[in-house]
Design a protein around this motif. Sequence first.
Motif, mmCIF file in Angstrom:
data_model
loop_
_atom_site.group_PDB
_atom_site.id
_atom_site.type_symbol
_atom_site.label_atom_id
_atom_site.label_comp_id
_atom_site.label_asym_id
_atom_site.label_seq_id
_atom_site.Cartn_x
_atom_site.Cartn_y
_atom_site.Cartn_z
ATOM 1 N N LEU A 147 0.815 -1.203 0.000
ATOM 2 C CA LEU A 147 0.000 0.000 0.000
ATOM 3 C C LEU A 147 0.852 1.258 0.000
ATOM 4 N N THR A 148 2.026 1.209 0.626
ATOM 5 C CA THR A 148 2.838 2.415 0.785
ATOM 6 C C THR A 148 4.171 2.357 0.049
ATOM 7 N N THR A 149 4.437 1.277 -0.680
ATOM 8 C CA THR A 149 5.663 1.200 -1.462
ATOM 9 C C THR A 149 5.315 0.869 -2.910
ATOM 10 N N VAL A 150 6.318 0.915 -3.770
ATOM 11 C CA VAL A 150 6.125 0.569 -5.172
ATOM 12 C C VAL A 150 7.063 -0.576 -5.526
ATOM 13 N N PRO A 151 6.766 -1.337 -6.576
ATOM 14 C CA PRO A 151 7.677 -2.409 -6.970
ATOM 15 C C PRO A 151 9.034 -1.838 -7.380
ATOM 16 N N GLY A 152 10.080 -2.587 -7.102
ATOM 17 C CA GLY A 152 11.415 -2.161 -7.520
ATOM 18 C C GLY A 152 11.766 -2.643 -8.909
#
Length: 723
Positions: free
Chosen positions: A71-76
């Motif tokens: 919810l608070t991060t994005v894929p690397g």
Amino acid sequence: MIVTAERRGTDVQRTPDAVTSISSTTLDQSFTTSVAGLNAVVPSLEVTKTSGFENLVTVRGVGSGTPENGLTTVPGVSQFIDGVYIANTISLDQTLFDVQSVEVLRGPQGALYGQSSIGGAINIITRQPRLGVYDASGDVSFGTYNLSRVRAEVNLPLSETLALRLSGQKYDHDGFTDNLAIPGFKLDDAHDASLKGALLWKPTDTFSATLSAEFYRSDQHGDAQKNIVDTATDPRKLSQDYPSHFKLESQLEHLNLQWDLPNFSIRSVSAYQGLDHIQQEDSDRSTFAQLGFYDAVAAWNTHVHNYTQELDFLSPQGSKFEWIVGLFGLYQTSKQYVVEFGGSTPPTPALLTILPGITNNPPPNLNYGNVSHVLRRSYSIFGQATYHVSDVFRVTAGVRYNNDDFKDNSYNFSAFSTNTVIHSLKDNVPTWRAEADYDLTPDNMIYASYARGYKPGGVNGSFGQVVIPPTFKAEKNDAFELGSKNSFFDRSLRLNIAAFYYQHKDFQYIETDPVPFDAGITNIPKIRDYGVEFEAQYVGLGDHLRLGGSLALEKGEIQGKTLVLDSTVVNAIENNPSFSSPCAFGGAFYNPACWAAVIASARDVSGKEPPAMPQVSGSVNASYRWDLPTGALTARAQYTYRGSEWARIFNEPTLDKVKSYGVADLYVEYAPTGGHWRISLTGTNLFDKAGVNSRYTDPYGTGQTSQQYIPPRQVIGTIAFAF
């Protein structure tokens, strides 16, 4: 082989980047149904499963290391479907559908792909409508574990300028793993369906518009997460006394426009993504009888609405000075609802039931509850240009300006307290790529590149942490690469080599906090990664024989003194039964002396290896086609190997070591001459290896360590048709 790594079609051997393309034929022959099936087939690609529903993707050890924080991060490692950026990690769990090819770009794509491509990018290219052609195809597969898969697709020319393509897929199989605590309840099952429609309008040779809509639904028990203390010796058996459930519904609609003008082309991709994810799981991964406590997540529901727009301007291909400039924008709203029960007395169904008003009147056994509303806005401006210095020498430079804005409004509720937290973060970060390539001969090219990749920082939604900050930093990766792409013997042999060296800064990971259930994301200041990759393919004997293989040798280490709290150590301190302990009587929730004891236990992880980075991985394959009087018989064998790796940065052998495994697959197909059908037989994991895909130590409360296995041996028969 044509790839789109440079945002325009180029020959893979003329593309100065480490890119691997997997065709739909190869996917079918190995019965690859998800991105996780490409482990070790693509050099340095690692897809690990955590918490039963997330696929964490890394390339060369760089990507996503923060499970349960989608919810608070994005894929690397960013994922694109037909040019649409897929802005969440949950969608990576979907079954592959109507795919023409999958391209994996290794290394940060700082200029053309943006802020979530710090490790690389995955381009999924689906089949598109065609004008003036009526055709249809499909297949039916049946196999062990009551597997069934039905696929069908049809292309309909509606007029000289209109074409419609419709496709559908239904995929099911029983669970691979028996839950002994709940008779008849199996895990690792699959029950999903996909539908897609695409309408092409091409009124002129220079303009086209494609409107696509895709729908996906799955409803199943979920993945088997076997606790390492489970007494069952059979890897396909476990005991968990709370039934898990996984339900995912998603939709993707997008409009792709292409307009070719005399001096440049305009390309637009407008998209909407909707996702509804409903889940419950046994968070302790065991039974009350074995552990003496219970922890059950009765709700872990996520809802996402995502709008993206990209507008590109491209120079004509083949000119002396090739360029692309573009704009990208994203607007995303997300909501999450979590209810986690726990206790040290035997649970009853009533204790595990979510009652109305729970947010304002939490029951005594509510360990954690959360309602989060997250707003994310992102935009970027980018450009890249290639100048042909001569017929054999080219230089490329690109830059991207990234702006990201996060706001998290979280309401936390439990038996201990309730609070509201509002955190926000803004990032403004440039990324870039510089590259030079030189043709030694028409069939041999060398290149060198330097790129910076970036993954935005973000916000932690908890309140009252002692060491976890309210926000975490952006992650950056400075990547240096040398490569060579070669064709020999009249292009029957292809050999590609890439060597890389990374300075990976502010790696995002999950750290526990002295306050229970307040774990969050922080940063490891510096990691060094390096390695070399090989890919080879040979075609001979009149195109009857095909040989291929890949090999990745890589290593990484954390640099500089870095003190980190280990959740398993923290749990041992805070659960100390001694009355003299400062953590006694719930002291972890209020006693600074308890917090000080926890902080003093922090460990220095300098010199440790990063997670999800096997030092050795690779694959080999061979196929041969016999031309018979009545048709063609093709056989293909493949062996993949993934070396051992670490699951966490602590590198604890008993908890974090993930053992190596090797898997053999076999495929046999018969296609009659002039026929419209073919039959095939596929055997995957022929020797039924119980390889461990991943290990996960829960940092949010239970501290339990579980592992997920690769699928067991499966035998699948397929009948396919096309006309």
